[in-house]
Design a protein around this motif. Structure first.
Motif, PDB file in Angstrom:
ATOM      1  N   THR A   5      51.825  48.857  38.868  1.00 55.71           N
ATOM      2  CA  THR A   5      51.653  50.030  39.555  1.00 55.71           C
ATOM      3  C   THR A   5      52.555  51.388  39.398  1.00 55.71           C
ATOM      4  O   THR A   5      53.693  50.996  39.997  1.00 55.71           O
ATOM      5  CB  THR A   5      50.939  49.924  41.196  1.00 55.71           C
ATOM      6  OG1 THR A   5      51.762  49.849  41.782  1.00 55.71           O
ATOM      7  CG2 THR A   5      50.063  49.009  40.573  1.00 55.71           C
ATOM      8  N   ASP A   6      52.767  52.231  39.878  1.00 49.86           N
ATOM      9  CA  ASP A   6      53.423  53.460  40.190  1.00 49.86           C
ATOM     10  C   ASP A   6      54.061  53.419  41.701  1.00 49.86           C
ATOM     11  O   ASP A   6      55.331  53.242  41.334  1.00 49.86           O
ATOM     12  CB  ASP A   6      53.086  54.959  40.897  1.00 49.86           C
ATOM     13  CG  ASP A   6      52.868  55.565  39.402  1.00 49.86           C
ATOM     14  OD1 ASP A   6      52.678  54.798  38.037  1.00 49.86           O
ATOM     15  OD2 ASP A   6      52.049  57.033  39.581  1.00 49.86           O
ATOM     16  N   THR A   7      53.856  52.304  42.409  1.00 47.67           N
ATOM     17  CA  THR A   7      54.844  51.675  43.951  1.00 47.67           C
ATOM     18  C   THR A   7      55.777  50.599  43.114  1.00 47.67           C
ATOM     19  O   THR A   7      56.485  50.228  43.152  1.00 47.67           O
ATOM     20  CB  THR A   7      53.106  51.102  44.553  1.00 47.67           C
ATOM     21  OG1 THR A   7      52.530  52.085  45.106  1.00 47.67           O
ATOM     22  CG2 THR A   7      53.481  50.546  45.660  1.00 47.67           C
ATOM     23  N   VAL A   8      54.596  49.773  42.717  1.00 45.87           N
ATOM     24  CA  VAL A   8      55.352  48.298  41.658  1.00 45.87           C
ATOM     25  C   VAL A   8      56.608  49.417  41.118  1.00 45.87           C
ATOM     26  O   VAL A   8      57.599  48.763  41.080  1.00 45.87           O
ATOM     27  CB  VAL A   8      54.973  47.738  40.873  1.00 45.87           C
ATOM     28  CG1 VAL A   8      55.760  46.779  39.779  1.00 45.87           C
ATOM     29  CG2 VAL A   8      54.110  47.167  41.565  1.00 45.87           C
ATOM     30  N   ARG A   9      56.955  50.045  40.083  1.00 44.22           N
ATOM     31  CA  ARG A   9      57.821  50.094  39.087  1.00 44.22           C
ATOM     32  C   ARG A   9      58.974  51.308  40.570  1.00 44.22           C
ATOM     33  O   ARG A   9      59.746  50.940  40.000  1.00 44.22           O
ATOM     34  CB  ARG A   9      57.291  51.265  38.916  1.00 44.22           C
ATOM     35  CG  ARG A   9      56.295  51.221  37.031  1.00 44.22           C
ATOM     36  CD  ARG A   9      55.740  52.074  36.461  1.00 44.22           C
ATOM     37  NE  ARG A   9      54.146  51.774  36.055  1.00 44.22           N
ATOM     38  CZ  ARG A   9      55.608  51.117  34.086  1.00 44.22           C
ATOM     39  NH1 ARG A   9      56.819  51.249  34.040  1.00 44.22           N
ATOM     40  NH2 ARG A   9      54.278  50.326  33.692  1.00 44.22           N
ATOM     41  N   ALA A  10      58.181  51.616  41.629  1.00 43.78           N
ATOM     42  CA  ALA A  10      59.650  52.427  41.942  1.00 43.78           C
ATOM     43  C   ALA A  10      60.461  51.198  42.980  1.00 43.78           C
ATOM     44  O   ALA A  10      61.504  51.786  43.269  1.00 43.78           O
ATOM     45  CB  ALA A  10      58.557  53.303  43.127  1.00 43.78           C
ATOM     46  N   ALA A  11      59.220  50.763  43.388  1.00 40.72           N
ATOM     47  CA  ALA A  11      60.294  49.319  44.367  1.00 40.72           C
ATOM     48  C   ALA A  11      61.070  48.385  43.387  1.00 40.72           C
ATOM     49  O   ALA A  11      62.205  48.532  43.642  1.00 40.72           O
ATOM     50  CB  ALA A  11      59.004  48.432  44.454  1.00 40.72           C
ATOM     51  N   TYR A  12      60.720  48.321  42.082  1.00 40.12           N
ATOM     52  CA  TYR A  12      61.657  48.522  41.122  1.00 40.12           C
ATOM     53  C   TYR A  12      63.062  49.150  41.381  1.00 40.12           C
ATOM     54  O   TYR A  12      64.317  48.192  40.957  1.00 40.12           O
ATOM     55  CB  TYR A  12      61.001  47.993  39.570  1.00 40.12           C
ATOM     56  CG  TYR A  12      59.661  46.669  39.474  1.00 40.12           C
ATOM     57  CD1 TYR A  12      59.370  45.539  40.543  1.00 40.12           C
ATOM     58  CD2 TYR A  12      59.154  46.364  38.400  1.00 40.12           C
ATOM     59  CE1 TYR A  12      59.201  43.974  40.569  1.00 40.12           C
ATOM     60  CE2 TYR A  12      58.526  44.842  38.075  1.00 40.12           C
ATOM     61  CZ  TYR A  12      58.676  44.245  39.255  1.00 40.12           C
ATOM     62  OH  TYR A  12      57.854  43.349  38.935  1.00 40.12           O
ATOM     63  N   ALA A  13      62.835  50.194  40.181  1.00 42.97           N
ATOM     64  CA  ALA A  13      63.397  50.980  40.642  1.00 42.97           C
ATOM     65  C   ALA A  13      65.124  50.825  41.507  1.00 42.97           C
ATOM     66  O   ALA A  13      66.362  50.728  41.801  1.00 42.97           O
ATOM     67  CB  ALA A  13      63.500  52.300  40.595  1.00 42.97           C
TER      68      ALA A  13
END
Length: 216
Positions: A5-13
């Motif tokens: 999800t976009d949330t997971v991607r943002a958290a990863y970054a």
């Protein structure tokens, strides 16, 4: 591979930036790429035609498309240990690999504090991480990030070894029962347990964090 999800991607970054900062304090370079394709592009920008390339046992090297991209480029000297069959060929291959320009691997775990946590059976992979090739590129999916070294070894015992044992058919307890027995069997995959907490050779180890779930 599950779609993130976009949330997971943002958290990863966001998390990756903390890890990259900590790697820098430990003499290692850190980078973050949202996708495997971007990681391949980044790493290839560091390389020159004619460079020699070798790799350890790593599913991530294949899953990212890195190996295929280097093979298809046709401009690198690919040192594939599996092509050596006789004792003489294996020894000559080893000499070449130790002196390779680029060594590719993944990590079994990477701590938020910027420490590489790895195990090895034959020690081919870890020996080249520790000494030899001019550049080491560690490709790490964000699924391998752990809180600390203890959590790293726990991840190896509960996830990495059982899955790799099933893939390689080692016959070890972790294949037969799915759990680590801290064995001393003939095919033991945990002969060496190594934490790389610092590199005295700044810039030699380059850790590329990838915003995907890769490898074991």
């Amino acid at each position: 591979m599950a779609q993130l999800t976009d949330t997971v991607r943002a958290a990863y970054a966001t998390t990756a930036q903390t890890v990259i900062k900590n790697l820098g304090h430990h003499g290692m370079e850190g980078y973050f790429c949202p996708s495997s394709a971007e990681a391949v592009e980044l790493v290839r920008s560091w390389m020159a035609e004619g460079d020699s390339v070798t790799w350890g046992g790593t599913e991530t090297f294949k899953e990212t498309g890195m190996k295929a991209a280097l093979d298809e480029a046709g401009v690198y000297r690919m040192l594939d240990r599996t092509t050596a069959t006789t004792p003489e060929e294996k020894r000559a291959m080893w000499r070449d690999r130790v002196c390779a320009d680029w060594f590719f691997m993944s990590a079994n775990a990477l701590t938020v504090n910027g420490e590489l946590v790895n195990i090895d059976g034959n020690s081919d992979r870890l020996s080249l991480l520790l000494h030899g090739p001019e550049h080491v590129v560690v490709l790490v999916g964000m699924n391998k990030l752990v809180a600390d070294v203890e959590a790293g070894f726990k991840r190896i015992r509960t996830i990495t070894c059982p899955l790799n044992a099933a893939r390689l058919h080692t016959g070890t307890p972790c294949e037969l029962t799915g759990t680590c027995a801290e064995c001393h069997s003939k095919s033991c995959m945990c002969c060496q347990m190594v934490v790389t907490r610092h590199s005295r050779h700044e810039g030699r180890i380059k850790v590329v964090l990838i915003g995907e779930e890769l490898g074991y």
